[in-house]
Design a protein around this motif. Sequence first.
Motif, PDB file in Angstrom:
ATOM      1  N   GLU A 256      23.076   5.982   2.351  1.00 64.33           N
ATOM      2  CA  GLU A 256      23.568   6.606   3.582  1.00 64.33           C
ATOM      3  C   GLU A 256      22.822   7.890   3.873  1.00 64.33           C
ATOM      4  N   SER A 257      22.603   8.700   2.838  1.00 62.68           N
ATOM      5  CA  SER A 257      21.850   9.943   3.018  1.00 62.68           C
ATOM      6  C   SER A 257      20.406   9.648   3.406  1.00 62.68           C
ATOM      7  N   TYR A 258      19.814   8.644   2.780  1.00 64.11           N
ATOM      8  CA  TYR A 258      18.428   8.285   3.106  1.00 64.11           C
ATOM      9  C   TYR A 258      18.316   7.877   4.570  1.00 64.11           C
ATOM     10  N   HIS A 259      19.272   7.120   5.045  1.00 63.08           N
ATOM     11  CA  HIS A 259      19.254   6.654   6.433  1.00 63.08           C
ATOM     12  C   HIS A 259      19.412   7.802   7.417  1.00 63.08           C
TER      13      HIS A 259
ATOM     14  N   GLY B 261       5.993   6.679   9.527  1.00 59.28           N
ATOM     15  CA  GLY B 261       7.086   6.875   8.590  1.00 59.28           C
ATOM     16  C   GLY B 261       8.195   5.865   8.805  1.00 59.28           C
ATOM     17  N   PRO B 262       9.226   5.915   7.985  1.00 58.12           N
ATOM     18  CA  PRO B 262      10.337   4.981   8.101  1.00 58.12           C
ATOM     19  C   PRO B 262      11.405   5.477   9.068  1.00 58.12           C
ATOM     20  N   LEU B 263      12.141   4.547   9.643  1.00 57.30           N
ATOM     21  CA  LEU B 263      13.347   4.855  10.421  1.00 57.30           C
ATOM     22  C   LEU B 263      13.057   5.739  11.632  1.00 57.30           C
TER      23      LEU B 263
ATOM     24  N   ALA C 116      10.644 -10.054   1.859  1.00 56.14           N
ATOM     25  CA  ALA C 116       9.385  -9.347   1.634  1.00 56.14           C
ATOM     26  C   ALA C 116       9.632  -7.868   1.357  1.00 56.14           C
ATOM     27  N   LEU C 117      10.594  -7.287   2.052  1.00 61.58           N
ATOM     28  CA  LEU C 117      10.913  -5.881   1.821  1.00 61.58           C
ATOM     29  C   LEU C 117      11.354  -5.664   0.380  1.00 61.58           C
ATOM     30  N   ARG C 118      12.199  -6.540  -0.107  1.00 59.46           N
ATOM     31  CA  ARG C 118      12.654  -6.422  -1.500  1.00 59.46           C
ATOM     32  C   ARG C 118      11.494  -6.647  -2.476  1.00 59.46           C
TER      33      ARG C 118
ATOM     34  N   ASP D 252      13.115   1.863  -6.136  1.00 56.71           N
ATOM     35  CA  ASP D 252      13.496   2.259  -4.777  1.00 56.71           C
ATOM     36  C   ASP D 252      14.382   1.216  -4.090  1.00 56.71           C
ATOM     37  N   HIS D 253      14.859   0.235  -4.819  1.00 62.84           N
ATOM     38  CA  HIS D 253      15.702  -0.792  -4.202  1.00 62.84           C
ATOM     39  C   HIS D 253      16.995  -0.215  -3.634  1.00 62.84           C
ATOM     40  N   TRP D 254      17.382   0.943  -4.098  1.00 63.11           N
ATOM     41  CA  TRP D 254      18.594   1.570  -3.558  1.00 63.11           C
ATOM     42  C   TRP D 254      18.458   1.909  -2.079  1.00 63.11           C
ATOM     43  N   THR D 255      17.204   1.993  -1.564  1.00 64.40           N
ATOM     44  CA  THR D 255      16.997   2.291  -0.138  1.00 64.40           C
ATOM     45  C   THR D 255      17.183   1.070   0.752  1.00 64.40           C
ATOM     46  N   LEU D 256      17.218  -0.122   0.174  1.00 64.08           N
ATOM     47  CA  LEU D 256      17.251  -1.346   0.983  1.00 64.08           C
ATOM     48  C   LEU D 256      18.443  -1.406   1.930  1.00 64.08           C
ATOM     49  N   PRO D 257      19.657  -1.000   1.528  1.00 64.60           N
ATOM     50  CA  PRO D 257      20.762  -1.021   2.490  1.00 64.60           C
ATOM     51  C   PRO D 257      20.507  -0.145   3.719  1.00 64.60           C
TER      52      PRO D 257
END
Length: 213
Positions: A88-91, A146-148, A168-170, A177-182
């Motif tokens: 959530e923080s990453y997003h 960059g992302p997002l 592919a993303l996974r 860094d899989h914690w960023t996938l959500p």
Amino acid sequence: MVCVRLEAITWDRLAERLADRLAGLEPADGGAWPRVGFDGAPAARPGDLAERVAEALRVRGRPSLVVGAEGFLRPASLRLEHGRRDAESYHGGWFDTGALWREVFGPLDPGGSGRVLPDLWDPVTDRATRSPYAQLPPGGILLLHGPLLLRHWFPFDLTVHLLLSPGALRRLTPETDHWTLPAFERYASETDPAHTADVVVRADDPRRPAWSG
């Protein structure tokens, strides 16, 4: 499901085609500096495409400046307030969008100075980078990657989204860094960059991209 019609292309040819398109790009706000966004998860390597396009523009005599959103992360005390693996923080809270508006987009507004700060914060040292400002001449193109990126209403004149399927993303994202996938799943659902961007590039196979033309 992404229903955009895509055609196979090489990365070099893609950069050439995008540079051709950008060579005639005019800012929508009447200013002097077109602004282009290369949006994609780190696994899609949007910065690599931005650099390729910058080189293709250079050959055409069109100046540009490549800026990475990762140079505008918030300090760790704010970025990691809810832990090091909080999607959530990453997003919503990792990137200093205020600084991007102030130091990158503001100087490129009509009547602006064209003096852009290429980066602000070093996430390794958790200190200001103290990088010098870069002067983008009138007609020069900002290439921000960059992302997002498409969820912030940045004033891009053209956007490119590097699309990865969930599988592919996974596969291409390091396990650490899989914690960023959500966060990217939410981004796809809420922002729908595959249908929001002007240009879509599918990068599931890094050797065989395809694009929407």
